[in-house]
Design a protein around this motif. Sequence first.
Motif, PDB file in Angstrom:
ATOM      1  N   LYS A  59       0.833  -1.203   0.000  1.00  0.00           N
ATOM      2  CA  LYS A  59       0.000   0.000   0.000  1.00  0.00           C
ATOM      3  C   LYS A  59       0.864   1.248   0.000  1.00  0.00           C
ATOM      4  O   LYS A  59       1.487   1.591   1.006  1.00  0.00           O
ATOM      5  CB  LYS A  59      -0.916   0.001   1.226  1.00  0.00           C
ATOM      6  CG  LYS A  59      -1.968  -1.094   1.215  1.00  0.00           C
ATOM      7  CD  LYS A  59      -2.874  -0.980   2.443  1.00  0.00           C
ATOM      8  CE  LYS A  59      -3.956  -2.037   2.443  1.00  0.00           C
ATOM      9  NZ  LYS A  59      -4.835  -1.929   3.637  1.00  0.00           N
ATOM     10  N   SER A  87       3.415  -6.021   4.132  1.00  0.00           N
ATOM     11  CA  SER A  87       2.163  -5.281   4.084  1.00  0.00           C
ATOM     12  C   SER A  87       1.377  -5.450   5.378  1.00  0.00           C
ATOM     13  O   SER A  87       1.544  -6.437   6.100  1.00  0.00           O
ATOM     14  CB  SER A  87       1.312  -5.773   2.906  1.00  0.00           C
ATOM     15  OG  SER A  87       0.079  -5.081   2.858  1.00  0.00           O
ATOM     16  N   SER A  89      -1.888  -5.489   5.037  1.00  0.00           N
ATOM     17  CA  SER A  89      -3.154  -5.977   4.498  1.00  0.00           C
ATOM     18  C   SER A  89      -3.582  -7.255   5.198  1.00  0.00           C
ATOM     19  O   SER A  89      -2.785  -7.924   5.871  1.00  0.00           O
ATOM     20  CB  SER A  89      -3.024  -6.238   2.996  1.00  0.00           C
ATOM     21  OG  SER A  89      -2.672  -5.063   2.294  1.00  0.00           O
ATOM     22  N   THR A  93      -5.672 -11.030   1.354  1.00  0.00           N
ATOM     23  CA  THR A  93      -5.001 -10.189   0.363  1.00  0.00           C
ATOM     24  C   THR A  93      -3.558 -10.637   0.173  1.00  0.00           C
ATOM     25  O   THR A  93      -3.050 -10.691  -0.954  1.00  0.00           O
ATOM     26  CB  THR A  93      -5.034  -8.710   0.796  1.00  0.00           C
ATOM     27  OG1 THR A  93      -6.397  -8.297   0.944  1.00  0.00           O
ATOM     28  CG2 THR A  93      -4.358  -7.822  -0.235  1.00  0.00           C
TER      29      THR A  93
END
Length: 401
Positions: A59, A87, A89, A93
């Motif tokens: 991101k 990440s 996430s 994901t």
Amino acid sequence: MNILIIDDQKFIRETLKADIHRYLAEDEIHIYEASNGNQGIELLMALDVSLDLVIIDLKMEQGDGIAVINMLATTPRWLTVPIAVISSSDKRTLELVDCIIHTLRLNLVGVFAKPVNASDILTPLLATEAEANTALDIQANRRHRHTNINVQQLLKDEQLILCYQPKINLTTQEIMGFEVLSRLCDRHHGYIYPDAFLPLINQQGLNSVFTRMVISQALQCWVRQPLLAQFSLSINITADDLTCDELIEYIIESSRNHDGVKLILELTESQEIINQDRVLNSIARLIINNIDISLDDFGKSYSTYDRLDAIPFKEIKIDKSFVSDMDINHQHYLIVESTIALAQKMHVKVVAEGVETAAIAGILSALGCDVAQGYLYSPPIEGRYLIDWIGQYQSELVHGQ
């Protein structure tokens, strides 16, 4: 070691840099940084040095991690660079990104949930490098050893040795059949395995000669030992083999002459070849002569579903690359689960290859898989030891119940 960190949080970059220097204290380290995906892509395009690792956040504004991954996948010089994705996430994901990177055939070290320590990334990276170097040494040695192999002479001298790997009913644990696996034997090189000699056979146009020898020797083994008649005999065949009319005639005639043997041909090949009219014609002839066709390595080829639609397979074999780690790889679990469900709806038997642990066997059984094959039960067995192995296995099965 040259490392690139692409992350929009300066604190993360500084922490990773400090960790890397501590972990690799004795190495010469050069760390490059980018604060977003676009900057990272520009840096990758401009760098005139090779990289040993790229750490990518997902991101980021001004170019996310997927954009960087896509750039790496379309730039030949970066196709093999080790990649670590970090990440915050959610798990699904991260699993999706893992799947994307594997589909792109990039060199993925891992997908790591933040917060992450440099050691989490560097430990598997260095372990993989060590294994790769060892594998390269082994491959180089094997290539060197096998450079002077005279495959044609070995076949002429009948230096073909067949081994048999059992296929086990997951419900009853009984032996269902055996798959034939071939070896060549040379007095200078010892055992020569298929990855070394099959390319030579292909290059010299000996495919049909080789397949004929395998079928002949395997059928002789079944005839010599009447106990084997109760088990199916699976033999690998390529689509190239199916373009040889003489070989098809030989297989059909051999099957008729050994009508007590349940012969199964395991087929794996590319879409371009398998849909040729000539190949489909050969498959039809085999099937109407009571020779079942098995679809080998299911899931590895993009053409899998086209094959299922075109050919009435009696058996699907799920490739071991999906089976062997399905207890820890959720994506592979889903592939195996859906394949078994599809096979059940099509009333096709499903065989799982590469079963090495009781945990994997248990999961497959719960999913409704019919048959398992792998080192949990046995490595390939030379024909001369086959009867003894069967006796020992059946004795242990009886006493274990």
